[in-house]
Structures are given as C-alpha cells and as structure tokens.
Design an enzyme around this catalytic site. Structure first.
Site, short mmCIF file in Angstrom:
data_model
loop_
_atom_site.label_atom_id
_atom_site.label_comp_id
_atom_site.label_asym_id
_atom_site.label_seq_id
_atom_site.Cartn_x
_atom_site.Cartn_y
_atom_site.Cartn_z
CB SER A 279 26.90 -31.25 -35.93
OG SER A 279 26.44 -32.56 -36.08
N GLY B 136 22.18 -30.84 -38.05
CA GLY B 136 22.20 -29.38 -37.92
C GLY B 136 22.53 -28.95 -36.50
CG HIS C 237 31.01 -33.51 -38.19
ND1 HIS C 237 30.94 -33.75 -36.84
CD2 HIS C 237 29.75 -33.19 -38.57
CE1 HIS C 237 29.69 -33.58 -36.42
NE2 HIS C 237 28.95 -33.24 -37.46
CG ASP D 153 33.55 -33.90 -34.69
OD1 ASP D 153 34.01 -33.33 -35.70
OD2 ASP D 153 32.36 -34.19 -34.56
CB THR E 262 30.13 -34.44 -31.43
OG1 THR E 262 30.98 -34.71 -32.53
CG2 THR E 262 30.07 -35.66 -30.53
#
Length: 375
Positions: free
Chosen positions: A208, A206, A105, A135, A224
């Site tokens: 992630s 941020g 993402h 992801d 995640t």
C-alpha cells in the site's frame, strides 16, 4: 507465490519476443532484431544475453521507500516512544524537497512517521496532509542524495500495457512484481473517489502506498487495494491503483494548503443497473442515474432532472455513479464540465460550472446502496 507470479509473467513476455525470431534461431538473432528498425526498444541486454526491464527501472527503485506509522500508546505504558502501528510503502516524487506520496490508510491516526530508504538510511517524516476520499497522503523528509520517479499522465495508459508494482510486502525488503494493466476507470467499489487502474501485478499487504510503474520506470499510479476471495486477504491477481491523474490533483493541493478543496454539482446519483435500465426502457447497463438535483445547483441549472442517465462527463465514459464522482471530485470550483446524458432514450448534452463544495453531504430517499451523496 509472488516469485512464481513474476516468473510466469516474464516468461509470457519472453515468449512473445522470442517468437519474432525464426524457429530454431539462436538467441543472438533475437539480439540482432532488437537493434533493427521496427524492433528497437526490445528489453534485451546484449552484454549479458538476457531479456530484462532493469535498465528502465533502475533509476526509479531507489525512490521507493518503506513507511512506518507509529500510533500514540494508551494506558499506563504510554510513556516513551509511540509504538509501531502499521506499515506500508511510498515513493519520492520530488527529491529536492523530500516529497513522498503514500496512502492515507498507511498514515491514518499516526503520531510519528519514519521512512526507510533502500540504501539503509532512516529518516523521520512530517505529514504534509492526507485525503481519505482518494486514499492519498503526502510526507516530507529532510535529506540529501534522494532519487525520484518520473510521473506520467495515467490517461495515456491502455489495457495490456506492462505494469510493475514496487513496495515492501509482508515484511520483505523491496520487492518488484510484474503484470499488465487489466482494466481502467474502475469504480463502484466503495464511497471513495474512485477511478482505479486495475492490474494483475502481485500486490500484498505492505505494498500500500507504493508505486505502479510502466515499463520505463515511470509512475502511473499508487497501489491502494486488492480484491481477494480468500479469508486471509491474499493476492488473487486483482489489484487497484490510484492513477496519477487523481494523485497529482490531490498532491498539489496538499502541498499548497495541507487540504483538498473540491467542487460539486449538486446531484444525487445511482449506478445504472439492469433492473433500472429495464424500468427506463434502455438497452445499456453503463451510466449514472440522476435521482435528484439540488435547487439552484449546477446540475439543475444545466437542466438535469430525475431519471436522466449520464453517459459521459468531461469527454470520459461513465460506467457508474463512481465515474461521475471521480471526475467531479478532482474538478476545481469554476471549471466547466461537459455532460452527455439520456432522457427518454434520446441523447442530450449540457455544460455544468462546478460550484464550491457543500460541507454537508445530502442524500435522497432511495434504496440503500443505490444513490451516493450529492456530488
């Protein structure tokens, strides 16, 4: 807020360590204990007289990068460089080849990607591949003098282990937060392949794609998502990371072919609820209920039929339908999966040989939200 979380967590650890020494003993006693058999490895820096995890983490922090994704501009002003779309974090797992792992993402729909290093260098990155179901995405940069993290098997984790989240949250420079492993094998949060590590280390927008590290600075997961009760989506101490067990399966395939090929066992599942357990005469609420097994599928050939409740797969406990999906989702075609299930309240076992995945997901006619597509 993040600073308070870090200090509070660190203080709890120091309280435990200091409790080893006699009441009223000087700090030097704690330092001496750190050098004695049975207490070796305590995070104490005798030169500075402080407790610290820096020695274990120092080598890993330069491998944590900031990832910026630029999307293609639309309309009359589309000429020129793509405009920034979103940002996140990433971690270098192969310095020699410039391989970076981040979240899908973070890079989704991007046209261009840049990577900022902690030493100030900036590189353009190439997207090797991404996998929405887990992801996970893989980027590559051409650079020398890179650092990388050591990756360890997430199956060795235990609830209560220390964990450190590293990334670039909320526009800040590289930030380190500390917590513990709050839970393992978390799933049922969506339709993705989920087997998350839960931690209370502060994770915010941020973070992630950044790493979750153990107390020795080794990679155990990729941050995640968070579970937040506030409208602003802030940190509430519940964060989730993709474990390295799943991450490495995906990364290896993306590096080899740019895509992920999964197997399937041809079964539609729903999570066992208290209501469904009462209907089945069971006194458990953890498991995956079989709603349908496709004709000729591995599930049917193994003898599974509607109403069976899967409680273990590949020697892993099944909490819900997501647990089965997570195991099957990283199983290669041809692999054998042992299964333990309940039928009429009695335990039985079976083995399934994973088949090649069907490109079309099939759902059966059950209540909305109860069954997943064929796994």
């Amino acid at each position: 807020m993040m600073r308070h979380t870090l200090l509070a967590s660190t203080g709890a650890v120091l309280a435990v360590i200091l409790s080893i020494a006699p009441v009223g003993a000087p700090l030097g006693v704690a330092a001496a204990l750190a050098q004695t058999p049975g207490f070796q490895g305590l995070p104490y820096d005798a030169r500075r007289g402080v407790f610290t995890f820096a020695a274990g983490l120092d080598a890993s922090l330069p491998a944590v990068v900031q990832v910026t994704t630029l999307g293609q501009s639309r309309g009359p002003s589309s000429a020129g460089e793509p405009k920034p779309a979103q940002g996140g974090s990433g971690v270098i797992i192969d310095a020699a080849n410039g391989i970076i792992v981040t979240n899908n993402h973070v890079v989704e729909n991007g046209q261009k990607f840049t990577v900022d290093m902690i030493d100030g260098r900036l590189f353009d990155a190439v997207l090797i591949g991404s996998d929405k179901a887990t992801d996970i995405a893989v980027l590559k940069i051409e650079a020398k003098g890179l650092s990388q993290v050591e990756t360890v098997d997430s199956d060795t984790l235990r609830t209560g282990d220390l964990a450190f989240a590293v990334g670039y949250p909320l526009g800040l420079d590289q930030t380190l937060t500390m917590g513990v492993i709050s839970g393992l094998n978390r799933s049922g949060l969506g339709d993705a392949i989920e087997d998350y590590i839960q931690t209370d280390a502060a994770v915010n927008s941020g973070n992630s794609g950044g790493p979750l590290l153990d107390s020795r600075g080794r990679l155990i997961g990729i941050n995640t998502s968070i579970l937040s009760s506030g409208m602003g989506g802030g940190n509430d101490g519940i964060a989730f990371a993709v474990p390295t067990r799943i991450m490495m399966f995906v990364v290896d395939q993306l590096r080899a072919s740019g895509e992920v090929k999964r197997g399937q066992i041809g079964v539609a599942l729903g999570s066992l609820t208290a209501e469904r357990a009462r209907d089945l005469g069971l006194n458990i609420v953890r498991g995956a209920v079989v709603y349908d097994a496709a004709p000729g599928s591995p599930a049917e050939q193994a003898g599974l039929r509607p109403g069976d409740v899967i409680t273990r797969i590949q020697n892993r406990p099944v909490a819900n339908a997501g647990s089965v999906q997570a195991t099957v989702g990283i199983a290669r075609p041809g692999a054998t999966l042992p299964v333990v299930y309940l039928r009429g309240g009695r335990e039985a076992t079976a083995s399934m040989t994973v088949a090649s995945s069907d490109p079309v997901a099939v759902r059966v006619g059950v209540s909305a939200g109860m069954a997943r597509g064929l796994t």
